[in-house]
Design a protein around this motif. Structure first.
Motif, PDB file in Angstrom:
ATOM      1  N   ARG A  50       5.833   4.164   2.146  1.00  8.46           N
ATOM      2  CA  ARG A  50       6.376   5.249   2.987  1.00  8.46           C
ATOM      3  C   ARG A  50       7.213   4.677   4.132  1.00  8.46           C
ATOM      4  O   ARG A  50       8.285   5.218   4.450  1.00  8.46           O
ATOM      5  CB  ARG A  50       5.242   6.124   3.536  1.00  8.46           C
ATOM      6  CG  ARG A  50       4.654   7.069   2.509  1.00  8.46           C
ATOM      7  CD  ARG A  50       3.746   8.119   3.126  1.00  8.46           C
ATOM      8  NE  ARG A  50       2.654   7.571   3.912  1.00  8.46           N
ATOM      9  CZ  ARG A  50       1.468   7.191   3.426  1.00  8.46           C
ATOM     10  NH1 ARG A  50       1.229   7.283   2.139  1.00  8.46           N
ATOM     11  NH2 ARG A  50       0.544   6.722   4.233  1.00  8.46           N
ATOM     12  N   LYS A  51       6.729   3.622   4.760  1.00 13.25           N
ATOM     13  CA  LYS A  51       7.493   3.007   5.855  1.00 13.25           C
ATOM     14  C   LYS A  51       8.816   2.447   5.342  1.00 13.25           C
ATOM     15  O   LYS A  51       9.856   2.599   5.985  1.00 13.25           O
ATOM     16  CB  LYS A  51       6.681   1.885   6.509  1.00 13.25           C
ATOM     17  CG  LYS A  51       5.587   2.347   7.406  1.00 13.25           C
ATOM     18  CD  LYS A  51       4.906   1.131   8.006  1.00 13.25           C
ATOM     19  CE  LYS A  51       3.972   1.476   9.122  1.00 13.25           C
ATOM     20  NZ  LYS A  51       3.396   0.263   9.721  1.00 13.25           N
ATOM     21  N   SER A 110       0.866  -1.186   0.000  1.00 18.46           N
ATOM     22  CA  SER A 110       0.000   0.000   0.000  1.00 18.46           C
ATOM     23  C   SER A 110       0.901   1.234   0.000  1.00 18.46           C
ATOM     24  O   SER A 110       2.109   1.118   0.264  1.00 18.46           O
ATOM     25  CB  SER A 110      -0.893  -0.003   1.243  1.00 18.46           C
ATOM     26  OG  SER A 110      -0.106   0.211   2.402  1.00 18.46           O
ATOM     27  N   PRO A 111       0.351   2.399  -0.264  1.00 17.73           N
ATOM     28  CA  PRO A 111       1.183   3.610  -0.181  1.00 17.73           C
ATOM     29  C   PRO A 111       1.840   3.763   1.198  1.00 17.73           C
ATOM     30  O   PRO A 111       2.988   4.203   1.305  1.00 17.73           O
ATOM     31  CB  PRO A 111       0.189   4.748  -0.464  1.00 17.73           C
ATOM     32  CG  PRO A 111      -0.848   4.112  -1.333  1.00 17.73           C
ATOM     33  CD  PRO A 111      -0.987   2.704  -0.797  1.00 17.73           C
ATOM     34  N   ARG A 112       1.130   3.362   2.232  1.00 15.38           N
ATOM     35  CA  ARG A 112       1.692   3.444   3.595  1.00 15.38           C
ATOM     36  C   ARG A 112       2.897   2.507   3.747  1.00 15.38           C
ATOM     37  O   ARG A 112       3.900   2.866   4.367  1.00 15.38           O
ATOM     38  CB  ARG A 112       0.602   3.087   4.609  1.00 15.38           C
ATOM     39  CG  ARG A 112       1.050   3.225   6.039  1.00 15.38           C
ATOM     40  CD  ARG A 112      -0.148   3.073   6.982  1.00 15.38           C
ATOM     41  NE  ARG A 112       0.267   3.343   8.332  1.00 15.38           N
ATOM     42  CZ  ARG A 112       0.368   2.416   9.273  1.00 15.38           C
ATOM     43  NH1 ARG A 112       0.065   1.165   9.017  1.00 15.38           N
ATOM     44  NH2 ARG A 112       0.767   2.743  10.488  1.00 15.38           N
ATOM     45  N   THR A 113       2.789   1.316   3.171  1.00 20.67           N
ATOM     46  CA  THR A 113       3.896   0.362   3.204  1.00 20.67           C
ATOM     47  C   THR A 113       5.134   0.964   2.545  1.00 20.67           C
ATOM     48  O   THR A 113       6.242   0.854   3.063  1.00 20.67           O
ATOM     49  CB  THR A 113       3.501  -0.943   2.470  1.00 20.67           C
ATOM     50  OG1 THR A 113       2.309  -1.456   3.037  1.00 20.67           O
ATOM     51  CG2 THR A 113       4.595  -1.979   2.530  1.00 20.67           C
ATOM     52  N   LYS A 147      11.226   5.204   4.757  1.00 18.53           N
ATOM     53  CA  LYS A 147      11.758   5.710   6.033  1.00 18.53           C
ATOM     54  C   LYS A 147      12.953   4.856   6.474  1.00 18.53           C
ATOM     55  O   LYS A 147      14.013   5.384   6.852  1.00 18.53           O
ATOM     56  CB  LYS A 147      10.655   5.676   7.101  1.00 18.53           C
ATOM     57  CG  LYS A 147      11.109   6.108   8.467  1.00 18.53           C
ATOM     58  CD  LYS A 147       9.990   5.944   9.478  1.00 18.53           C
ATOM     59  CE  LYS A 147      10.599   5.441  10.747  1.00 18.53           C
ATOM     60  NZ  LYS A 147       9.766   4.647  11.589  1.00 18.53           N
TER      61      LYS A 147
END
Length: 173
Positions: free
Chosen positions: A135-136, A130-133, A139
């Motif tokens: 981003r993590k 996912s987009p969140r994955t 990071k």
């Protein structure tokens, strides 16, 4: 039933037992909540062989996420740096599709064996992204770029990671 479970624990944890894997598998198949909790405690045991057998037993239970949380906690613990490979190897027994970021972290920061095994998982497992994955993962990648443990491997990892992250981003463009 409780007596049978206790015998399985004794057999699995007996250092003289040549069939310890068999008993770990059997214990995992019969595990209830109480057994699961006891196995998760064993994952953090100082004796890495007992911890490994507990991981193997957990791989046969329906508690995938809880088990993986405990295993990744042990993998990330700096005191286990020399034993990471064994714990990463047992991950092949689990469903890793929801654990891209965890595997990615092991790839970046693990010892040689752990990193190599993690790279294999990154190449072979079909992860839920996912987009969140992303981003993590970025990071952790930025943290790695600013704090590489091994400057020689930085160029190699850069060649592998940057196209991977770009390809994942393109999925959501």
């Amino acid at each position: 039933m409780e007596e049978e479970i206790e015998k399985l624990f004794q057999k699995m944890l007996d250092p003289e037992e040549s069939e310890a894997y068999y008993f770990a598998d059997k214990l995992g198949q019969k595990a209830d909540e109480k057994v699961k909790d006891r196995l998760i405690e064993l994952v953090a045991d100082e004796d890495w062989e007992k911890a490994y057998l507990a991981c193997r037993a957990l791989s046969k239970t329906p508690w995938n996420e809880e088990s993986l949380d405990a295993i990744f906690k042990v993998i990330y613990d700096r005191k286990n740096k020399l034993k990471q490979g064994a714990f990463v190897q047992i991950l092949e027994e689990f469903d890793l599709s929801q654990r891209f970021v965890d595997i990615f972290r092991v790839y970046l920061f693990g010892n040689f064996k752990a990193s190599t095994l993690a790279k294999d998982y990154l190449d072979q497992v079909e992860f839920e992204i996912s987009p969140r994955t992303i981003r993590k993962a970025e990071k952790h990648w930025n943290h790695y770029l600013n704090n590489p443990e091994d400057a020689d491997s930085l160029a190699i990892k850069r060649m592998e990671v940057e196209p991977m992250l770009l390809e994942m981003k393109e999925l959501f463009s």
